[in-house]
Design a protein around this motif. Structure first.
Motif, PDB file in Angstrom:
ATOM      1  N   MET A  59     -13.967   2.759  53.353  1.00  8.34           N
ATOM      2  CA  MET A  59     -13.757   3.007  54.791  1.00  8.34           C
ATOM      3  C   MET A  59     -14.263   4.399  55.176  1.00  8.34           C
ATOM      4  O   MET A  59     -14.078   5.347  54.404  1.00  8.34           O
ATOM      5  N   THR A  60     -14.917   4.515  56.343  1.00 11.92           N
ATOM      6  CA  THR A  60     -15.370   5.848  56.756  1.00 11.92           C
ATOM      7  C   THR A  60     -14.167   6.721  57.115  1.00 11.92           C
ATOM      8  O   THR A  60     -13.188   6.231  57.675  1.00 11.92           O
ATOM      9  N   GLU A  61     -14.331   7.977  56.779  1.00  8.26           N
ATOM     10  CA  GLU A  61     -13.223   8.899  57.042  1.00  8.26           C
ATOM     11  C   GLU A  61     -13.058   9.120  58.541  1.00  8.26           C
ATOM     12  O   GLU A  61     -14.048   9.169  59.275  1.00  8.26           O
ATOM     13  N   ILE A  62     -11.816   9.298  58.928  1.00  9.76           N
ATOM     14  CA  ILE A  62     -11.543   9.565  60.336  1.00  9.76           C
ATOM     15  C   ILE A  62     -12.043  10.975  60.697  1.00  9.76           C
ATOM     16  O   ILE A  62     -11.995  11.879  59.852  1.00  9.76           O
ATOM     17  N   VAL A  63     -12.561  11.134  61.900  1.00 10.69           N
ATOM     18  CA  VAL A  63     -12.901  12.492  62.362  1.00 10.69           C
ATOM     19  C   VAL A  63     -11.635  13.049  63.008  1.00 10.69           C
ATOM     20  O   VAL A  63     -11.185  12.523  64.034  1.00 10.69           O
ATOM     21  N   PRO A  64     -11.048  14.091  62.414  1.00 12.72           N
ATOM     22  CA  PRO A  64      -9.782  14.578  62.967  1.00 12.72           C
ATOM     23  C   PRO A  64      -9.985  15.361  64.259  1.00 12.72           C
ATOM     24  O   PRO A  64     -11.071  15.872  64.514  1.00 12.72           O
ATOM     25  N   LEU A  65      -8.925  15.462  65.017  1.00 16.56           N
ATOM     26  CA  LEU A  65      -8.979  16.223  66.269  1.00 16.56           C
ATOM     27  C   LEU A  65      -9.162  17.716  65.991  1.00 16.56           C
ATOM     28  O   LEU A  65      -9.909  18.411  66.682  1.00 16.56           O
ATOM     29  N   ALA A  66      -8.471  18.201  64.992  1.00 17.64           N
ATOM     30  CA  ALA A  66      -8.532  19.635  64.678  1.00 17.64           C
ATOM     31  C   ALA A  66      -8.334  19.814  63.180  1.00 17.64           C
ATOM     32  O   ALA A  66      -7.770  18.932  62.509  1.00 17.64           O
ATOM     33  N   ARG A  67      -8.790  20.940  62.690  1.00 17.90           N
ATOM     34  CA  ARG A  67      -8.676  21.229  61.261  1.00 17.90           C
ATOM     35  C   ARG A  67      -8.869  22.728  61.086  1.00 17.90           C
ATOM     36  O   ARG A  67      -9.850  23.280  61.589  1.00 17.90           O
ATOM     37  N   PRO A  68      -7.948  23.406  60.409  1.00 15.87           N
ATOM     38  CA  PRO A  68      -8.127  24.859  60.282  1.00 15.87           C
ATOM     39  C   PRO A  68      -9.285  25.210  59.351  1.00 15.87           C
ATOM     40  O   PRO A  68      -9.619  24.433  58.461  1.00 15.87           O
ATOM     41  N   SER A  69      -9.869  26.376  59.587  1.00 16.06           N
ATOM     42  CA  SER A  69     -10.911  26.889  58.696  1.00 16.06           C
ATOM     43  C   SER A  69     -10.240  27.872  57.727  1.00 16.06           C
ATOM     44  O   SER A  69      -9.748  28.920  58.148  1.00 16.06           O
ATOM     45  N   ILE A  70     -10.186  27.501  56.461  1.00 12.40           N
ATOM     46  CA  ILE A  70      -9.509  28.355  55.470  1.00 12.40           C
ATOM     47  C   ILE A  70     -10.521  28.740  54.391  1.00 12.40           C
ATOM     48  O   ILE A  70     -11.085  27.867  53.730  1.00 12.40           O
ATOM     49  N   THR A  71     -10.745  30.043  54.230  1.00  4.88           N
ATOM     50  CA  THR A  71     -11.738  30.518  53.258  1.00  4.88           C
ATOM     51  C   THR A  71     -11.042  30.994  51.972  1.00  4.88           C
ATOM     52  O   THR A  71      -9.812  31.123  51.921  1.00  4.88           O
ATOM     53  N   ALA A  72     -11.877  31.310  50.988  1.00  6.60           N
ATOM     54  CA  ALA A  72     -11.351  31.857  49.725  1.00  6.60           C
ATOM     55  C   ALA A  72     -10.590  33.161  49.994  1.00  6.60           C
ATOM     56  O   ALA A  72      -9.554  33.436  49.379  1.00  6.60           O
ATOM     57  N   ASP A 131      -9.889   3.398  66.908  1.00  2.00           N
ATOM     58  CA  ASP A 131     -10.305   2.232  66.115  1.00  2.00           C
ATOM     59  C   ASP A 131     -11.678   2.478  65.474  1.00  2.00           C
ATOM     60  O   ASP A 131     -11.990   1.935  64.426  1.00  2.00           O
ATOM     61  N   LEU A 132     -12.475   3.301  66.130  1.00  6.34           N
ATOM     62  CA  LEU A 132     -13.805   3.626  65.586  1.00  6.34           C
ATOM     63  C   LEU A 132     -13.754   4.851  64.670  1.00  6.34           C
ATOM     64  O   LEU A 132     -14.777   5.392  64.266  1.00  6.34           O
ATOM     65  N   GLY A 133     -12.556   5.317  64.388  1.00  2.00           N
ATOM     66  CA  GLY A 133     -12.406   6.412  63.424  1.00  2.00           C
ATOM     67  C   GLY A 133     -12.487   7.801  64.026  1.00  2.00           C
ATOM     68  O   GLY A 133     -12.809   8.773  63.335  1.00  2.00           O
ATOM     69  N   VAL A 134     -12.204   7.923  65.320  1.00  2.89           N
ATOM     70  CA  VAL A 134     -12.278   9.240  65.968  1.00  2.89           C
ATOM     71  C   VAL A 134     -10.935   9.562  66.619  1.00  2.89           C
ATOM     72  O   VAL A 134     -10.498   8.875  67.547  1.00  2.89           O
ATOM     73  N   GLU A 135     -10.318  10.619  66.118  1.00  3.58           N
ATOM     74  CA  GLU A 135      -9.028  11.040  66.678  1.00  3.58           C
ATOM     75  C   GLU A 135      -9.288  11.875  67.940  1.00  3.58           C
ATOM     76  O   GLU A 135     -10.221  12.689  67.945  1.00  3.58           O
ATOM     77  N   THR A 136      -8.481  11.663  68.965  1.00  4.23           N
ATOM     78  CA  THR A 136      -8.616  12.476  70.182  1.00  4.23           C
ATOM     79  C   THR A 136      -7.229  12.981  70.578  1.00  4.23           C
ATOM     80  O   THR A 136      -6.231  12.552  70.011  1.00  4.23           O
ATOM     81  N   GLY A 137      -7.195  13.869  71.562  1.00  9.11           N
ATOM     82  CA  GLY A 137      -5.901  14.383  72.009  1.00  9.11           C
ATOM     83  C   GLY A 137      -5.737  14.220  73.510  1.00  9.11           C
ATOM     84  O   GLY A 137      -6.723  14.060  74.237  1.00  9.11           O
ATOM     85  N   HIS A 138      -4.496  14.252  73.957  1.00 10.80           N
ATOM     86  CA  HIS A 138      -4.230  14.271  75.394  1.00 10.80           C
ATOM     87  C   HIS A 138      -3.740  15.663  75.759  1.00 10.80           C
ATOM     88  O   HIS A 138      -2.555  15.940  75.733  1.00 10.80           O
TER      89      HIS A 138
END
Ligand code: PLP
Length: 377
Positions: free
Chosen positions: A1-14, A307-314
């Protein structure tokens, strides 16, 4: 299954990870040097005298309002198109949030509506820099000066945004930031109050810790809170803050990419481009459907996208229509037509530092095909 595209995701570096690990190794997990260093760095990024780091943006709003002596019976004018925390903070203090409508083009509170909403009970204006777009602070400060009102910026979504030479977070009596994981800079949970006023900063530093400044066990005469931030959170936020310009630039690139892909579409109203002299540190990329779509159509479009694998927000329901707004402490001034029309039609698209081209293709395809489906109904 294709991975869902999340609405948000933090950028965490080394470096971020290392900063947090160092705190763990130090054994000092609260009330220490990382909190002070984070506060100094934040104050310097905003060009203000100081910052008080706290446990959330909501906590920061409550402290900033308290520091401006807002309490029972007072009215605070704010926008209906915001996250519920803005009005909750006002109401928690026994004050009333008076909602003045937005400007339909920039989606921020309309200064002309603020003037109309002023009564003898008005004590403060609480503009929100929605999605990182600076509110019209020149007009708002002028109104506040003329009517002897305090100004508290809700800058929770606007770290790195600027208007002319001035940073959001430096244009009111006090300003509040939030560092939830969907923000440009995150500490997991966290917030901060910035100000040039030593009395406001001292109030926030005291009251976040039960009225106690470091070294004083007794505290002051007024009950305080536990709104402290941990050293782990402060270290993460400070580490992220070091690369704020890079984080903002990436958001601007992503917003430009979305605009390029979606601008020709007749069923969409895109967020206004950055006005000259303004830096928008895009917190979110939110599109508005054309007037012919209603809230139910918007919800169906969002469902199809999922349903198409894209998360959205209100972002956001109009605050006065939320169940929690049925209680006391919230009042609509006149009409909030523009805010309601916008709130019914907004869709927040996936938006985060590492969003790549393929993911953006999937988002735009899912959005456009879901709109087409809706039109066939
Ligand atoms: C406009 C606005 N105000 C207030 C807050 C509250 O911040 P927190 O969730 O950190 O309490 C947020 C955060 O999401 C926000 O977007």
């Amino acid at each position: 299954m294709t991975e869902i595209v999340p609405l948000a995701r933090p950028s965490i570096t080394a470096e971020d990870r290392q900063a947090v690990m160092q705190v763990l190794s130090s054994g000092r997990l609260s009330g220490g040097p990382r909190t002070l260093a984070f506060e100094r760095r934040l104050a310097s990024a905003c060009g203000v005298a100081g910052a008080a780091a706290v446990s959330s943006g909501t906590a920061g709003l409550m402290l900033a309002l308290e520091a401006c002596k807002i309490g029972p019976g007072d009215e605070v004018i704010t926008t209906p198109f915001t996250f519920v925390a803005t009005t909750s903070a006002i109401r928690q203090l026994g004050a009333t949030a008076v909602l003045a409508d937005i400007d339909p083009d920039c989606w921020n509170i309309d200064p002309a509506r603020i003037v109309e909403a002023i009564t003898p009970g008005t004590r403060a204006v609480l503009p929100v820099h929605v999605f990182g777009r600076p509110a019209d602070m020149t007009a708002i400060r002028e109104i506040a000066r003329d009517h002897d009102l305090r100004v508290i910026e809700d800058a929770c979504e606007a770290l790195g945004s600027r208007n002319g030479g001035q940073a959001c977070g430096s244009m009111g009596d006090a300003a509040v930031f939030g560092f939830y994981p969907n923000k440009v800079v995150t500490s997991g949970e966290g917030g901060a109050v910035t100000s040039d006023d030593p009395a406001i900063l001292e109030w926030c530093r005291r009251q976040r810790n039960h009225g106690r400044l470091p070294g004083s066990a007794a505290g002051g005469p007024v009950p305080g809170h536990n709104f402290r931030i941990s050293e782990l959170q402060a270290a993460l936020a400070e580490s992220q803050l070091k690369r704020l310009p890079k984080l903002v630039k990436r958001r601007q690139q992503l917003a430009g990419e979305y605009a390029r892909r979606l601008s020709e579409h007749e069923d969409l109203r895109l967020p206004a481009a950055e006005p000259r002299g303004t830096t928008v540190a895009w917190f979110a990329y939110v599109v508005r459907l054309a007037d012919r779509f209603d809230a139910q159509a918007r919800d169906r479009i969002r469902k199809r996208m999922l349903d198409l694998g894209v998360e959205t927000g209100h972002y956001f329901p109009a605050v006065h229509r939320l169940p929690s707004s049925e209680g006391p402490g919230i009042r609509v001034h006149d009409t909030t037509t523009h805010a309601e029309a916008l709130a019914d039609r907004v869709i927040a698209l996936p938006f985060f530092h590492d969003l790549d081209d393929d993911q953006m293709d999937r988002v735009t395809e899912a959005l456009l095909s879901s709109i087409s489906q809706e039109k066939l109904r």
